[in-house]
Design an enzyme around this catalytic site. Structure first.
Site, short mmCIF file in Angstrom:
data_model
loop_
_atom_site.label_atom_id
_atom_site.label_comp_id
_atom_site.label_asym_id
_atom_site.label_seq_id
_atom_site.Cartn_x
_atom_site.Cartn_y
_atom_site.Cartn_z
CG HIS A 243 -1.39 1.17 -4.27
ND1 HIS A 243 -1.58 1.16 -5.72
CD2 HIS A 243 -1.82 0.06 -3.89
CE1 HIS A 243 -1.95 -0.11 -6.06
NE2 HIS A 243 -2.19 -0.91 -4.92
CD GLU B 270 -2.67 -1.19 0.02
OE1 GLU B 270 -2.81 -0.26 -0.67
OE2 GLU B 270 -3.20 -2.45 -0.19
#
Length: 498
Positions: free
Chosen positions: A266, A263
């Site tokens: 991202h 994550e």
């Protein structure tokens, strides 16, 4: 023209504020909304979604857009791209009746709450009808927006990866079947050493180390935050407000570590969007494929490399004392153990795309009308046996494990496999500009972050994925690099002759 642009920008700003509010509501729904509050919040989501819909499809806005389209040559590259993207989105929206658009927006919010209950109680039946309804509406919307596509499923694929088709994906996945499945079988026959990394570590301690990992990789916590959710995700309200989630398990701390690294990939992408794009609809990551290439790059190519952990191993030992008893070589082998598993997010790097293949084939069959939502547990298990040689005993470990379908993200899953392939092509290009292992061992993470920012992140949606990949690598998607990378890496770890 300046006056028209000013009016256009005012409407975009209004729409972006609504979208920002919707993002915050989605974040709230996933992280902290009480169960009994989910229904009303879903109604608020539906209401705000319609406000955004009304702005985008209003006569005033469409007229502004038409005037800009008739003067494209006088626009800046940023304005021109915005007009192009918004025109495509309005073209799609105007074919969908407003009442159906609102109903679907509320449906997916409610479905996500039901999905979570179904997963926690291992009760697929309470979710089945909602899932079928989501697929029915997605199919209906695809029919509304069908142009020249021979396959309706291509319409939804294009939503997440422009220009992607079942024909291209069939070739891509077939190459993985031919190369990866036999390699997996050889590795399974070899067997694995006893695991040492499944040990107790308090969630509080895990949170501290995971934050350290995020900071080390380059995530800016003055412009971002990490919380917990049933299914990890990244959401951006703005480049200065990027929100990540992860999921902690006390006895498997490296589950959260790799989730956080994924994550963070991202999140760094969103935080490095160019400042000149701020306030435009281009101020977010590009296609899902290129976005996943960044999370997969950080999670696998960086996070599962020995060089990366050499740079941070002493810090990891402080938060995970058992690592003091494990050599870096043994640690590297364990974080790269290949073993067919039930859960996609826990899958090793080699078998991960086989999990995507299961979902891809199911989506295709649902769109063709060959199967219904009620059939999914049985079909899911059959495909897991076919590709990975194992099947779940419980639906919570099978068809209920992912939230994507509940959120209406049909056609999204292939982007994970495409992202893995893109990440290796990007890695090969980066190696020409720096000694990546040396950079990682020295903890010089900014060099990697800045390279990605300059080549990919700063463009947001200004450039298409195909253009970015060609500029970086000199060619489009080529799964050969991904397959060769996997074969080389895992044949070395498992001492195989490939």
């Amino acid at each position: 023209m300046d006056d028209i642009l000013e009016q256009f920008r005012s409407k975009i700003t209004e729409k972006k504020k609504i979208d920002g509010a919707l993002s915050i509501l989605q974040w709230d729904l996933e992280t902290c909304t009480p169960k009994k509050g989910q229904e009303f919040l879903s109604e608020i989501v539906g209401y705000l979604t319609m406000k955004g819909y009304e702005i985008s499809t209003s006569k005033e806005f469409v007229e502004l857009l038409d005037k800009l389209k008739s003067n494209l040559n006088s626009l800046s590259p940023i304005d021109k791209k915005e007009v192009e993207i918004i025109s495509e989105e309005i073209e799609k929206m105007k074919h969908i009746p407003s009442n159906e658009y609102q109903y679907f927006s509320e449906l997916v919010v409610k479905a996500q709450g039901i999905w979570e209950q179904a997963k926690l109680s291992n009760n697929y039946k309470i979710y089945e009808d909602k899932l079928q309804e989501i697929f029915d509406y997605t199919l209906k919307f695809a029919k509304y927006n069908r142009k020249n596509e021979a396959n309706l499923y291509d319409v939804v694929l294009n939503e997440y990866e422009k220009g992607m088709t079942t024909e291209k994906l069939d070739i891509f996945f077939e190459s993985l079947k031919e190369e990866i499945v036999p390699l997996l079988q050889k590795i399974v026959a070899k067997g694995n050493p006893k695991r040492k990394l499944n040990f107790y570590n308090s969630i509080e301690n895990q949170k501290k180390f995971n934050r350290k990992i995020g900071e080390y990789l380059g995530f800016d916590f003055d412009r971002g935050v990490v919380r917990e959710s049933e299914h990890p995700f990244t959401l951006n309200v703005d480049k200065n407000d990027v929100r990540l989630t992860t999921k902690y398990v006390e006895n498997t701390p490296f589950s959260a570590i790799f989730s956080t690294i994924h994550e963070t990939g991202h999140g760094i992408y969103e935080q490095q969007i160019g400042d000149e794009l701020k306030g435009t609809i281009l101020a977010c990551g590009g296609s899902m494929g290129i976005h996943e290439s960044q999370s997969r790059f950080y999670e696998n190519i960086i996070g599962r490399s020995k060089a990366f952990w050499k740079g941070i191993y002493s810090e990891a030992q402080n938060y995970n004392p058992i690592l003091k008893e494990i050599t870096i070589d043994d640690f590297y082998k364990e974080i790269n153990i290949v073993e067919p598993s039930l859960i996609r997010t826990e899958a090793d790097e080699l078998t991960y795309s086989l999990h995507i293949m299961v979902r891809y084939e199911i989506e295709k069959e649902l769109f063709s009308g060959n199967i219904k939502a009620k059939d999914l547990p049985k079909i899911w298990n059959e495909k897991m046996i076919k590709y990975l040689g194992i099947a779940p005993k419980y639906d919570s470990q099978g068809v209920l494990q992912d939230v994507h379908w509940a959120g209406g993200l049909i056609g999204y899953f292939p982007s994970y496999a495409l992202g893995s392939a893109y990440s290796v092509q990007i890695y090969n290009a980066m190696k020409k500009d720096m000694d990546i292992d040396k950079v990682l061992e020295n903890g010089e993470m900014d060099k990697i972050k800045n390279w990605l920012g300059d080549k990919i992140h700063k463009y947001g949606r200004l450039k298409e994925t195909e253009e970015i990949i060609r500029e970086i690598t000199g060619e489009g998607l080529n799964p050969k690099y991904y397959i060769d990378y996997l074969k080389k890496k895992y044949s070395a770890i498992y001492n195989l002759d490939i």
